[in-house]
Motif scaffolding. Structure first.
Motif, PDB file in Angstrom:
ATOM      1  N   LYS A  35       0.688  -1.219  -0.031  1.00 49.99           N
ATOM      2  CA  LYS A  35      -0.033  -0.043  -0.098  1.00 49.99           C
ATOM      3  C   LYS A  35       1.083   1.436  -0.087  1.00 49.99           C
ATOM      4  O   LYS A  35       2.044   1.228   0.215  1.00 49.99           O
ATOM      5  N   GLN A  36       0.242   2.523  -0.277  1.00 49.89           N
ATOM      6  CA  GLN A  36       1.046   3.665  -0.365  1.00 49.89           C
ATOM      7  C   GLN A  36       0.823   4.676   0.547  1.00 49.89           C
ATOM      8  O   GLN A  36      -0.591   4.795   0.870  1.00 49.89           O
ATOM      9  N   PHE A  37       1.630   5.319   1.072  1.00 50.53           N
ATOM     10  CA  PHE A  37       1.398   6.790   1.843  1.00 50.53           C
ATOM     11  C   PHE A  37       1.382   7.968   0.753  1.00 50.53           C
ATOM     12  O   PHE A  37       1.900   7.558  -0.400  1.00 50.53           O
ATOM     13  N   ILE A  38       0.888   8.973   1.287  1.00 54.04           N
ATOM     14  CA  ILE A  38       1.028  10.136   0.463  1.00 54.04           C
ATOM     15  C   ILE A  38       1.999  11.036   1.037  1.00 54.04           C
ATOM     16  O   ILE A  38       2.008  11.311   2.201  1.00 54.04           O
ATOM     17  N   ILE A  39       3.183  11.367   0.181  1.00 53.54           N
ATOM     18  CA  ILE A  39       4.201  12.228   0.857  1.00 53.54           C
ATOM     19  C   ILE A  39       4.382  13.600   0.423  1.00 53.54           C
ATOM     20  O   ILE A  39       4.298  13.770  -0.766  1.00 53.54           O
ATOM     21  N   PRO A  40       4.352  14.631   1.234  1.00 50.63           N
ATOM     22  CA  PRO A  40       4.478  15.998   0.721  1.00 50.63           C
ATOM     23  C   PRO A  40       5.896  16.354   0.336  1.00 50.63           C
ATOM     24  O   PRO A  40       6.897  15.783   0.664  1.00 50.63           O
ATOM     25  N   VAL A  41       5.995  17.024  -0.884  1.00 51.78           N
ATOM     26  CA  VAL A  41       7.455  17.164  -1.361  1.00 51.78           C
ATOM     27  C   VAL A  41       7.646  18.630  -1.693  1.00 51.78           C
ATOM     28  O   VAL A  41       6.591  19.419  -1.805  1.00 51.78           O
ATOM     29  N   GLY A  42       8.759  19.141  -1.695  1.00 48.61           N
ATOM     30  CA  GLY A  42       8.904  20.272  -2.168  1.00 48.61           C
ATOM     31  C   GLY A  42      10.191  20.462  -3.309  1.00 48.61           C
ATOM     32  O   GLY A  42      10.363  19.448  -3.662  1.00 48.61           O
ATOM     33  N   ASP A  43      10.483  21.500  -3.642  1.00 46.21           N
ATOM     34  CA  ASP A  43      11.549  21.651  -4.543  1.00 46.21           C
ATOM     35  C   ASP A  43      12.941  22.167  -3.947  1.00 46.21           C
ATOM     36  O   ASP A  43      12.956  23.107  -3.262  1.00 46.21           O
ATOM     37  N   ALA A  44      13.784  21.393  -4.276  1.00 43.99           N
ATOM     38  CA  ALA A  44      15.474  22.087  -3.817  1.00 43.99           C
ATOM     39  C   ALA A  44      16.203  21.891  -4.973  1.00 43.99           C
ATOM     40  O   ALA A  44      16.490  20.998  -5.627  1.00 43.99           O
ATOM     41  N   ASN A  45      16.757  23.122  -5.553  1.00 45.50           N
ATOM     42  CA  ASN A  45      17.634  23.056  -6.754  1.00 45.50           C
ATOM     43  C   ASN A  45      17.081  22.032  -7.896  1.00 45.50           C
ATOM     44  O   ASN A  45      17.703  21.659  -8.457  1.00 45.50           O
ATOM     45  N   GLY A  46      15.607  22.591  -8.164  1.00 47.93           N
ATOM     46  CA  GLY A  46      15.173  21.962  -9.152  1.00 47.93           C
ATOM     47  C   GLY A  46      14.733  20.350  -8.809  1.00 47.93           C
ATOM     48  O   GLY A  46      14.422  19.813  -9.852  1.00 47.93           O
ATOM     49  N   GLU A  47      15.200  19.630  -7.921  1.00 44.20           N
ATOM     50  CA  GLU A  47      14.913  18.552  -7.559  1.00 44.20           C
ATOM     51  C   GLU A  47      13.702  18.385  -6.532  1.00 44.20           C
ATOM     52  O   GLU A  47      13.531  19.294  -5.601  1.00 44.20           O
ATOM     53  N   VAL A  49      12.352  17.073  -3.101  1.00 46.21           N
ATOM     54  CA  VAL A  49      12.625  16.434  -1.779  1.00 46.21           C
ATOM     55  C   VAL A  49      11.380  16.268  -1.071  1.00 46.21           C
ATOM     56  O   VAL A  49      10.413  16.844  -1.165  1.00 46.21           O
ATOM     57  N   TYR A  50      11.704  15.213  -0.244  1.00 48.04           N
ATOM     58  CA  TYR A  50      10.543  15.160   0.727  1.00 48.04           C
ATOM     59  C   TYR A  50      10.664  16.182   1.941  1.00 48.04           C
ATOM     60  O   TYR A  50      11.622  16.638   2.508  1.00 48.04           O
ATOM     61  N   ARG A  51       9.389  16.644   2.129  1.00 44.59           N
ATOM     62  CA  ARG A  51       9.285  17.852   3.229  1.00 44.59           C
ATOM     63  C   ARG A  51       9.866  17.018   4.829  1.00 44.59           C
ATOM     64  O   ARG A  51       9.347  15.987   4.903  1.00 44.59           O
ATOM     65  N   ARG A  52      10.238  17.980   5.363  1.00 44.72           N
ATOM     66  CA  ARG A  52      10.665  17.436   6.595  1.00 44.72           C
ATOM     67  C   ARG A  52      10.176  18.397   7.795  1.00 44.72           C
ATOM     68  O   ARG A  52      10.019  19.551   7.374  1.00 44.72           O
ATOM     69  N   LEU A  53       9.831  18.194   8.833  1.00 43.08           N
ATOM     70  CA  LEU A  53       9.668  19.012  10.272  1.00 43.08           C
ATOM     71  C   LEU A  53      10.681  19.117  11.092  1.00 43.08           C
ATOM     72  O   LEU A  53      11.203  17.835  11.197  1.00 43.08           O
ATOM     73  N   SER A  54      11.035  20.310  11.375  1.00 43.07           N
ATOM     74  CA  SER A  54      12.092  20.135  12.245  1.00 43.07           C
ATOM     75  C   SER A  54      11.676  20.325  13.766  1.00 43.07           C
ATOM     76  O   SER A  54      10.935  21.115  13.999  1.00 43.07           O
ATOM     77  N   LEU A  55      12.143  19.353  14.735  1.00 43.80           N
ATOM     78  CA  LEU A  55      11.551  19.239  15.988  1.00 43.80           C
ATOM     79  C   LEU A  55      12.610  20.072  16.976  1.00 43.80           C
ATOM     80  O   LEU A  55      13.529  20.675  16.389  1.00 43.80           O
ATOM     81  N   ASP A  56      12.257  20.559  18.102  1.00 43.05           N
ATOM     82  CA  ASP A  56      12.830  21.280  19.032  1.00 43.05           C
ATOM     83  C   ASP A  56      13.997  20.719  19.403  1.00 43.05           C
ATOM     84  O   ASP A  56      15.211  21.409  19.876  1.00 43.05           O
ATOM     85  N   THR A  77       0.154  21.728  -0.537  1.00 38.81           N
ATOM     86  CA  THR A  77       1.210  21.187  -0.591  1.00 38.81           C
ATOM     87  C   THR A  77       1.591  20.250  -2.029  1.00 38.81           C
ATOM     88  O   THR A  77       0.541  19.475  -2.313  1.00 38.81           O
ATOM     89  N   GLU A  78       2.453  20.074  -2.612  1.00 38.60           N
ATOM     90  CA  GLU A  78       2.739  19.155  -4.081  1.00 38.60           C
ATOM     91  C   GLU A  78       2.977  17.651  -2.839  1.00 38.60           C
ATOM     92  O   GLU A  78       3.567  17.660  -1.977  1.00 38.60           O
ATOM     93  N   THR A  79       2.456  16.871  -3.567  1.00 36.39           N
ATOM     94  CA  THR A  79       2.590  15.446  -2.794  1.00 36.39           C
ATOM     95  C   THR A  79       2.920  14.428  -4.027  1.00 36.39           C
ATOM     96  O   THR A  79       2.743  14.693  -5.064  1.00 36.39           O
ATOM     97  N   LEU A  80       3.471  13.160  -3.445  1.00 35.12           N
ATOM     98  CA  LEU A  80       3.749  11.979  -4.477  1.00 35.12           C
ATOM     99  C   LEU A  80       3.365  10.895  -3.635  1.00 35.12           C
ATOM    100  O   LEU A  80       3.218  11.034  -2.230  1.00 35.12           O
ATOM    101  N   ASN A  81       2.928   9.860  -4.433  1.00 36.45           N
ATOM    102  CA  ASN A  81       2.601   8.499  -3.435  1.00 36.45           C
ATOM    103  C   ASN A  81       3.790   7.533  -3.428  1.00 36.45           C
ATOM    104  O   ASN A  81       4.684   7.486  -4.325  1.00 36.45           O
ATOM    105  N   GLN A  82       3.998   7.158  -2.203  1.00 35.17           N
ATOM    106  CA  GLN A  82       5.118   6.255  -2.064  1.00 35.17           C
ATOM    107  C   GLN A  82       4.799   5.099  -1.287  1.00 35.17           C
ATOM    108  O   GLN A  82       4.001   5.015  -0.465  1.00 35.17           O
ATOM    109  N   SER A  83       5.330   3.959  -1.772  1.00 37.03           N
ATOM    110  CA  SER A  83       4.887   2.548  -0.963  1.00 37.03           C
ATOM    111  C   SER A  83       5.429   2.720   0.662  1.00 37.03           C
ATOM    112  O   SER A  83       6.454   3.762   1.032  1.00 37.03           O
TER     113      SER A  83
END
Ligand code: APR
Length: 297
Positions: A35-47, A49-56, A77-83
């Motif tokens: 099965k697949q999760f939906i993953i938020p992605v962003g752009d970095a240098n035209g690539e 990348v998976y979005r990350r959250l920074s914790l304290d 947010t832009e997303t993609l499906n990932q297993s």
């Protein structure tokens, strides 16, 4: 994925270890089913990348969603499906990332690397079924099961061994239980035994009728149901009905192993260990043959 959301909501309500094991077990099931999760992605240098959250604490976490409805609860947010399996491996293998947050906007569930390792190394999540030769009164887990008779007033075989090891107070308590019907199970204290509980069940006297199998199955099923209600995680069974009650060992072994497997499949994460403690080499061989013929779970 909706089932996973429901289990996470139930975890918020119950907060028990067992419920968390059910969540983990279900995530593993989703991974195995590709099965697949939906993953938020962003752009970095035209690539992408998976979005990350920074914790304290300076650690990052990845984010994953179970459904589009969960994605829509937050900012666009832009997303993609990932297993699911790929997400688990990615999180596990990425330095500086401590885990993945599922559904951060509502009923979020944080899956740290250590639990991802349990899921990927799935034997930790499986309930183990073991077969050993020995005396069940020496089992040091949570509970032993007694192959009693309908009076519950003791007898020979494993019934006699358990009463001898527990001491006379066990019989005094059993006298208050008004017996036990074949296939049913009742629970008592343990007195001089090492475990926390004794579950007494009454196997069928073998008659060759089809009903024998149903009643023997009920012994295992009702004993495990009672164990689950009493927060028992490790339990030992003798080869019920295969002694005085004359149940053919090969047939009894199949009923015992199949019933225990079915119960564990229906209640993942509840019972950690089921040990069949067999008193003689022939019974041990019969059980090992059945276990060997079947993948446990
Ligand atoms: N530990 C584990 N297994 C044991 C032990 C022990 N200490 N003692 C005997 N067994 C095994 C027997 O070898 C047999 O394989 O338990 C299995 C079940 O045999 P029984 O104890 O005879 O039980 P069952 O066939 O279910 O008959 C129940 O026998 O003892 C009486 O009061 C009991 O009337 C009831 C009847």
């Amino acid at each position: 994925m909706e089932k996973l959301e429901t289990l996470i909501q139930e975890l918020y309500q119950e907060g028990t270890r067992e419920k968390n094991m059910e969540v983990l077990s279900h995530i593993r099931k989703l991974a195995k089913e590709e099965k697949q999760f939906i993953i938020p992605v962003g752009d970095a240098n035209g690539e992408k990348v998976y979005r990350r959250l920074s914790l304290d604490d300076g650690q990052d976490v990845f984010v994953a969603f179970t459904t589009q409805a969960q994605v829509d609860l937050g900012q666009t947010t832009e997303t993609l499906n990932q297993s699911v399996m790929d997400v688990l491996h990615m999180v596990h293998d990425t330095q500086g990332v401590s885990g993945v947050v599922l559904n951060p906007w509502k009923d979020s569930y944080f899956l740290p690397k250590v639990l991802i390792e349990m899921i990927l190394d799935n034997k930790n999540l499986e309930s183990e079924i073991k077969v050993v030769k020995g005396d069940i009164t020496t089992f040091d887990g949570d509970c032993i099961v007694n192959a009693a008779n309908e009076s519950l007033l003791g007898g020979g075989g494993v019934d006699g061994a358990i009463h001898r090891a527990a001491g006379p107070m066990l019989l005094e308590e059993c006298k208050l239980l008004n017996g036990c019907h074949t296939g049913q199970a009742k629970i008592t204290k343990v007195y001089d035994l090492k475990v926390k509980y004794v579950i007494h069940t009454v196997g069928p006297i073998y008659s060759g009728q089809h009903e024998d199998e149903h009643m023997l199955r009920d012994c295992y099923w009702n004993s495990l149901t009672l164990a689950r209600k009493n927060d028992i995680h490790t339990i030992a069974f003798p080869a019920i009905s295969t002694g005085v009650y004359g149940y053919p060992i090969d047939k009894a072994a199949v009923v015992a192993v199949d019933t225990v497997k079915e119960f564990i499949r229906e209640h993942p994460g509840k019972i950690e260990l089921v040990r069949f403690v067999l008193f003689s080499a022939d019974v041990l061989a019969a059980y090992e043959k059945v276990i060997g013929e079947r993948t446990i779970l």
